[in-house]
Scaffold this motif. Structure first.
Motif, PDB file in Angstrom:
ATOM      1  N   PHE A  43      -4.376  -5.014   5.366  1.00  8.60           N
ATOM      2  CA  PHE A  43      -5.521  -4.690   4.513  1.00  8.60           C
ATOM      3  C   PHE A  43      -5.955  -5.911   3.711  1.00  8.60           C
ATOM      4  O   PHE A  43      -7.149  -6.168   3.552  1.00  8.60           O
ATOM      5  CB  PHE A  43      -5.161  -3.551   3.550  1.00  8.60           C
ATOM      6  N   LYS A  44      -4.976  -6.670   3.211  1.00  8.79           N
ATOM      7  CA  LYS A  44      -5.291  -7.876   2.442  1.00  8.79           C
ATOM      8  C   LYS A  44      -5.909  -8.938   3.338  1.00  8.79           C
ATOM      9  O   LYS A  44      -6.896  -9.593   2.952  1.00  8.79           O
ATOM     10  CB  LYS A  44      -3.989  -8.417   1.807  1.00  8.79           C
ATOM     11  N   ALA A  45      -5.387  -9.101   4.536  1.00  7.93           N
ATOM     12  CA  ALA A  45      -5.885 -10.120   5.462  1.00  7.93           C
ATOM     13  C   ALA A  45      -7.334  -9.846   5.869  1.00  7.93           C
ATOM     14  O   ALA A  45      -8.128 -10.776   6.054  1.00  7.93           O
ATOM     15  CB  ALA A  45      -4.988 -10.183   6.696  1.00  7.93           C
ATOM     16  N   PHE A  46      -7.689  -8.584   5.993  1.00  8.62           N
ATOM     17  CA  PHE A  46      -9.037  -8.218   6.426  1.00  8.62           C
ATOM     18  C   PHE A  46      -9.973  -7.939   5.250  1.00  8.62           C
ATOM     19  O   PHE A  46     -11.107  -7.507   5.451  1.00  8.62           O
ATOM     20  CB  PHE A  46      -8.993  -7.004   7.353  1.00  8.62           C
ATOM     21  N   GLY A  47      -9.480  -8.171   4.029  1.00  7.27           N
ATOM     22  CA  GLY A  47     -10.339  -8.066   2.864  1.00  7.27           C
ATOM     23  C   GLY A  47     -10.570  -6.664   2.340  1.00  7.27           C
ATOM     24  O   GLY A  47     -11.448  -6.452   1.502  1.00  7.27           O
ATOM     25  N   PRO A  86       4.444   0.611   5.992  1.00 13.30           N
ATOM     26  CA  PRO A  86       3.355   0.559   5.012  1.00 13.30           C
ATOM     27  C   PRO A  86       3.142  -0.839   4.440  1.00 13.30           C
ATOM     28  O   PRO A  86       2.002  -1.251   4.215  1.00 13.30           O
ATOM     29  CB  PRO A  86       3.825   1.531   3.919  1.00 13.30           C
ATOM     30  N   ALA A  87       4.239  -1.585   4.194  1.00 12.79           N
ATOM     31  CA  ALA A  87       4.105  -2.950   3.662  1.00 12.79           C
ATOM     32  C   ALA A  87       3.344  -3.836   4.640  1.00 12.79           C
ATOM     33  O   ALA A  87       2.499  -4.657   4.237  1.00 12.79           O
ATOM     34  CB  ALA A  87       5.482  -3.529   3.370  1.00 12.79           C
ATOM     35  N   ILE A 133      -7.941   3.299  -0.232  1.00 13.23           N
ATOM     36  CA  ILE A 133      -7.742   3.232   1.224  1.00 13.23           C
ATOM     37  C   ILE A 133      -6.262   3.090   1.578  1.00 13.23           C
ATOM     38  O   ILE A 133      -5.754   3.847   2.425  1.00 13.23           O
ATOM     39  CB  ILE A 133      -8.577   2.096   1.841  1.00 13.23           C
ATOM     40  N   PRO A 134      -5.519   2.144   0.987  1.00  8.62           N
ATOM     41  CA  PRO A 134      -4.082   2.055   1.301  1.00  8.62           C
ATOM     42  C   PRO A 134      -3.319   3.331   0.962  1.00  8.62           C
ATOM     43  O   PRO A 134      -2.430   3.739   1.711  1.00  8.62           O
ATOM     44  CB  PRO A 134      -3.601   0.878   0.439  1.00  8.62           C
ATOM     45  N   PHE A 135      -3.650   3.972  -0.156  1.00  7.26           N
ATOM     46  CA  PHE A 135      -2.944   5.192  -0.547  1.00  7.26           C
ATOM     47  C   PHE A 135      -3.226   6.324   0.433  1.00  7.26           C
ATOM     48  O   PHE A 135      -2.324   7.085   0.787  1.00  7.26           O
ATOM     49  CB  PHE A 135      -3.331   5.606  -1.972  1.00  7.26           C
ATOM     50  N   VAL A 136      -4.478   6.456   0.863  1.00  2.00           N
ATOM     51  CA  VAL A 136      -4.808   7.486   1.854  1.00  2.00           C
ATOM     52  C   VAL A 136      -4.047   7.218   3.150  1.00  2.00           C
ATOM     53  O   VAL A 136      -3.497   8.143   3.759  1.00  2.00           O
ATOM     54  CB  VAL A 136      -6.325   7.525   2.122  1.00  2.00           C
ATOM     55  N   PHE A 137      -4.004   5.951   3.562  1.00  4.96           N
ATOM     56  CA  PHE A 137      -3.260   5.599   4.770  1.00  4.96           C
ATOM     57  C   PHE A 137      -1.794   5.983   4.635  1.00  4.96           C
ATOM     58  O   PHE A 137      -1.204   6.578   5.551  1.00  4.96           O
ATOM     59  CB  PHE A 137      -3.383   4.104   5.045  1.00  4.96           C
ATOM     60  N   LYS A 148      -8.216  -6.680  -2.659  1.00  4.93           N
ATOM     61  CA  LYS A 148      -8.337  -8.025  -3.205  1.00  4.93           C
ATOM     62  C   LYS A 148      -6.979  -8.686  -3.422  1.00  4.93           C
ATOM     63  O   LYS A 148      -6.819  -9.883  -3.200  1.00  4.93           O
ATOM     64  CB  LYS A 148      -9.096  -7.983  -4.546  1.00  4.93           C
ATOM     65  N   THR A 149      -6.002  -7.906  -3.889  1.00  2.00           N
ATOM     66  CA  THR A 149      -4.677  -8.454  -4.182  1.00  2.00           C
ATOM     67  C   THR A 149      -3.611  -7.487  -3.669  1.00  2.00           C
ATOM     68  O   THR A 149      -3.868  -6.290  -3.488  1.00  2.00           O
ATOM     69  CB  THR A 149      -4.467  -8.654  -5.696  1.00  2.00           C
ATOM     70  N   TYR A 150      -2.408  -8.011  -3.470  1.00  4.20           N
ATOM     71  CA  TYR A 150      -1.308  -7.158  -3.023  1.00  4.20           C
ATOM     72  C   TYR A 150      -0.910  -6.144  -4.105  1.00  4.20           C
ATOM     73  O   TYR A 150      -0.410  -5.060  -3.793  1.00  4.20           O
ATOM     74  CB  TYR A 150      -0.096  -8.009  -2.652  1.00  4.20           C
TER      75      TYR A 150
END
Length: 208
Positions: free
Chosen positions: A64-68, A57-58, A83-87, A71-73
């Protein structure tokens, strides 16, 4: 100085690390939690959990950060978290499903039950985040407390008593750290704490 300590606490008790800590604790205090795995496979399983519930996940959060996509880690904006939480929810559930279908783990085995509890915590955090920002740090920390509290009652040798007390102290320190960093409001921290405690405690009562 104080903020530096708070950042260290926030990193050490990042929600993605808590599954590793929980199974690491069980490896030394509650080996029956790994049933039906053999004892010589417990630490290997902890390492596997670290890889699939933290490292993977990290890595994806970095992408996700690299592709925008975020906005922040730290994902301070609630909308960045969706989106990250759903993933992560899909990933955690998929890992549990693979364990269930590709190994000898059955629906009544302790190991699967603990994996399911972790999945439920992640799914609840994801659903709530779609509507309201809560402290997932506090939710994860109190989620551990909610697991250890009822387990301490049923483990007759008392091996979980001091870990349970330590988990409560850690949860308090985590809450204080998130407030110190102004990462959350007191309301967000409190709601996260209650969600974590009630969800995991309820799952333990239901499954065990």
């Amino acid at each position: 100085m104080v903020n530096g300590v708070a950042r260290i606490v926030s990193f050490l008790f990042h929600p993605l690390l808590l599954a590793t800590y929980l199974f690491g604790l069980f490896a030394f205090t509650l080996p029956q939690a790994f049933s039906p795995l053999k004892e010589d496979g417990h630490l290997k399983f902890v390492l596997l959990i670290f890889c699939v519930t933290f490292l993977l996940p990290a890595l994806n959060i970095g992408l996700f950060k690299a592709f925008g996509a975020i906005k922040t880690y730290t994902m301070d904006d609630r909308r960045d978290r969706v989106i990250p939480f759903v993933f992560m929810a899909v990933l955690y559930c998929a890992i549990t499903y693979l364990f269930y279908t590709r190994t000898r783990i059955g629906i009544h085995d302790n190991l699967l039950k603990f994996l399911l509890i972790i999945d439920v915590l992640v799914v609840v955090a994801t659903v709530v985040t779609m509507f309201y920002k809560v402290s997932v740090h506090a939710m994860g920390a109190w989620g551990i407390v909610g697991i250890l509290l009822p387990l301490n009652k049923v483990v007759e040798d008392g091996t979980l008593f001091y870990p349970m007390l330590a988990s409560i102290v850690v949860a308090g320190v985590v809450m204080t750290s998130r407030l110190q960093l102004n990462a959350h409001t007191p309301r967000e921290v409190m709601i996260g704490s209650i969600l974590g405690l009630v969800t995991s405690f309820g799952c333990i009562v239901l499954l065990f």
